[in-house]
Design a protein around this motif. Structure first.
Motif, PDB file in Angstrom:
ATOM      1  N   UNK A  23       1.062  -1.498   0.195  1.00  0.00           N
ATOM      2  CA  UNK A  23       0.354   0.582   0.401  1.00  0.00           C
ATOM      3  C   UNK A  23       0.904   1.831   0.002  1.00  0.00           C
ATOM      4  N   UNK A  24       1.982   1.221   0.989  1.00  0.00           N
ATOM      5  CA  UNK A  24       2.777   2.038   1.169  1.00  0.00           C
ATOM      6  C   UNK A  24       3.488   3.440  -0.850  1.00  0.00           C
ATOM      7  N   UNK A  25       3.475   1.567  -1.032  1.00  0.00           N
ATOM      8  CA  UNK A  25       4.825   1.861  -2.387  1.00  0.00           C
ATOM      9  C   UNK A  25       3.700   2.090  -3.661  1.00  0.00           C
ATOM     10  N   UNK A  26       2.544   1.448  -3.310  1.00  0.00           N
ATOM     11  CA  UNK A  26       1.851   2.453  -4.809  1.00  0.00           C
ATOM     12  C   UNK A  26       0.939   3.739  -4.472  1.00  0.00           C
ATOM     13  N   UNK A  27       1.114   4.130  -2.742  1.00  0.00           N
ATOM     14  CA  UNK A  27       0.364   4.723  -2.427  1.00  0.00           C
ATOM     15  C   UNK A  27       1.628   6.167  -3.354  1.00  0.00           C
ATOM     16  N   UNK A  28       3.124   6.177  -2.650  1.00  0.00           N
ATOM     17  CA  UNK A  28       4.014   6.874  -2.666  1.00  0.00           C
ATOM     18  C   UNK A  28       4.154   6.835  -4.595  1.00  0.00           C
ATOM     19  N   UNK A  29       3.771   5.504  -5.067  1.00  0.00           N
ATOM     20  CA  UNK A  29       4.259   5.867  -6.449  1.00  0.00           C
ATOM     21  C   UNK A  29       3.064   6.757  -7.705  1.00  0.00           C
ATOM     22  N   UNK A  30       2.004   6.848  -6.470  1.00  0.00           N
ATOM     23  CA  UNK A  30       1.012   7.613  -6.993  1.00  0.00           C
ATOM     24  C   UNK A  30       1.463   9.467  -7.063  1.00  0.00           C
ATOM     25  N   UNK A  31       2.052   9.361  -5.762  1.00  0.00           N
ATOM     26  CA  UNK A  31       2.132  11.103  -6.388  1.00  0.00           C
ATOM     27  C   UNK A  31       3.424  10.977  -6.478  1.00  0.00           C
ATOM     28  N   UNK A  32       4.385  10.417  -6.919  1.00  0.00           N
ATOM     29  CA  UNK A  32       5.470  10.655  -7.585  1.00  0.00           C
ATOM     30  C   UNK A  32       5.595  11.286  -9.156  1.00  0.00           C
ATOM     31  N   UNK A  33       4.262   9.951  -9.328  1.00  0.00           N
ATOM     32  CA  UNK A  33       4.395  10.028 -11.247  1.00  0.00           C
ATOM     33  C   UNK A  33       3.194  11.031 -11.271  1.00  0.00           C
ATOM     34  N   UNK A  34       2.045  11.051 -10.502  1.00  0.00           N
ATOM     35  CA  UNK A  34       0.962  12.285 -10.855  1.00  0.00           C
ATOM     36  C   UNK A  34       2.118  14.028 -10.627  1.00  0.00           C
ATOM     37  N   UNK A  35       2.949  13.570  -9.801  1.00  0.00           N
ATOM     38  CA  UNK A  35       3.573  14.298 -10.065  1.00  0.00           C
ATOM     39  C   UNK A  35       4.727  15.024 -11.745  1.00  0.00           C
ATOM     40  N   UNK A  36       5.357  14.106 -11.614  1.00  0.00           N
ATOM     41  CA  UNK A  36       5.797  14.428 -12.980  1.00  0.00           C
ATOM     42  C   UNK A  36       5.314  14.888 -13.767  1.00  0.00           C
ATOM     43  N   UNK A  37       3.899  13.883 -14.105  1.00  0.00           N
ATOM     44  CA  UNK A  37       3.001  14.025 -15.321  1.00  0.00           C
ATOM     45  C   UNK A  37       2.831  15.869 -15.133  1.00  0.00           C
ATOM     46  N   UNK A  38       2.700  16.085 -13.959  1.00  0.00           N
ATOM     47  CA  UNK A  38       2.096  17.484 -13.150  1.00  0.00           C
ATOM     48  C   UNK A  38       3.221  18.800 -13.815  1.00  0.00           C
TER      49      UNK A  38
END
Length: 355
Positions: A23-38
């Motif tokens: 869960x932690x890795x998926x959540x962290x990956x979501x925020x990181x990927x979203x920040x890069x796409x933004x």
């Protein structure tokens, strides 16, 4: 042992940690990927009012972590029960066997499937074989003691009689004592041969031998055994070279002749040496009643005696089979309408190493 964590607890903790990490890795990956796409302007930045939902996001994340951990714990507990219970049953049974209770077996465990079920079956088979071996050793020791007791008692009684002046130490008494000593020596040698054959350690000194000539050379010894008991001797010998241990083959033939002398009716004992393809066959045939139908296979086991047999050690035929199998052959019994036959089959070519 007390400081170690049980396997069930290790599985539960591992599954919970795995779920939390996932869960932690998926959540962290979501925020990181979203920040890069933004940053690359692939997605639009959130409106200013979205910052007010940060606490809600964290709460959802924590709730997801908690649900994942609880689900992982439930799965781990169920999985641990299916794995640990059969292993625990096997371990408990192994401890009982180590304490000397060889009758212990692992009862059927409902959670045992696949490899664990196979483990339980193999363990029970091993325990059964171990118990049979232990029982065989007890019977073996008791039978050895029984066989040794009679000649030792006779020797002790005769010697004590000589010491007390009851018997005169003349030539006849010495001959009787020597017969008892010879019987003891033969019994000890038979025990040694059977034990070595059963363990696969019977030493063989292979050489190329004309089996017919070897048996023919034994004629004086065999005649001296048979004539006093009223037997005749007939040899039918086909010459051929065989790679065998001649001393062990002589031992086997003498054992078969002695068996016939003890248990068959007086007749002409027939010893035949013949060859078929790559097999040499030695047959000792007599005209006696032979072995009972239900005793024919058991006759080759140690200390086996039929209902009509009251003398002998019960080791002779076991020695014969042990020698035959050490050569890569076998010993069998065959009954015809007129003859009782014991056969030793041997491979003509023997590739075993010379001991």
């Amino acid at each position: 042992m007390r400081g170690r964590i049980s396997l069930a607890r290790q599985l539960a903790l591992s599954m919970a940690a795995l779920a939390l990490a996932a869960v932690a890795v998926i959540t962290l990956a979501f925020y990181v990927v979203y920040a890069v796409l933004e940053r690359w302007r692939i997605v639009a930045p959130p409106p200013p009012s979205a910052s007010d939902t940060f606490g809600l996001d964290v709460g959802i994340t924590l709730a997801a972590c908690l649900m994942g951990v609880l689900l992982a714990l439930a799965i781990a507990i169920r999985l641990a029960r299916r794995i640990v219970r059969p292993l625990g049953a096997v371990g408990e049974a192994a401890r009982r066997i180590a304490e000397g209770n060889l009758t212990t077996r692992v009862e059927s465990v409902g959670e045992a499937h696949g490899e664990t079920a196979l483990l339980i079956a193999d363990f029970n088979a091993m325990a059964s074989r171990l118990q049979r071996m232990s029982d065989d050793v007890k019977v073996w020791n008791a039978q050895i003691a029984h066989e040794l007791r009679t000649p030792l008692t006779i020797l002790r009684g005769r010697l004590q009689g000589v010491k007390d002046g009851v018997f005169v130490l003349d030539e006849k008494l010495v001959d009787d004592l020597m017969k008892q000593v010879d019987g003891l020596a033969r019994l000890v040698e038979d025990l040694r041969s059977v034990s070595l054959a059963d363990s696969g350690r019977l030493e063989l000194m292979f050489s190329d031998v004309d089996l017919a000539a070897e048996v023919n050379d034994m004629r004086p010894i065999l005649t001296s055994m048979l004539t006093p008991a009223g037997f005749g001797l007939e040899l039918v010998l086909q010459p051929a070279i065989v790679r065998v241990d001649p001393a062990r083959i002589r031992q086997a033939i003498i054992a078969l002749v002695d068996n016939a002398r003890r248990h068959a009716d007086p007749c002409t004992l027939r010893i035949v040496v013949e060859f078929s393809d790559q097999t040499a066959v030695i047959t000792v045939a007599d005209e006696g009643p032979g072995l009972a139908e239900g005793f024919r296979e058991d006759a080759f086991t140690q200390f086996a005696r039929g209902e009509r047999i009251s003398e002998g050690s019960g080791l002779g035929l076991a020695v014969v089979r042990g020698i035959a199998r050490a050569h890569g052959g076998d010993a069998t019994y065959l009954r015809t309408s007129s003859h009782s036959m014991f056969r030793i089959s041997l491979p003509k070519s023997q590739s075993a190493n010379v001991a």
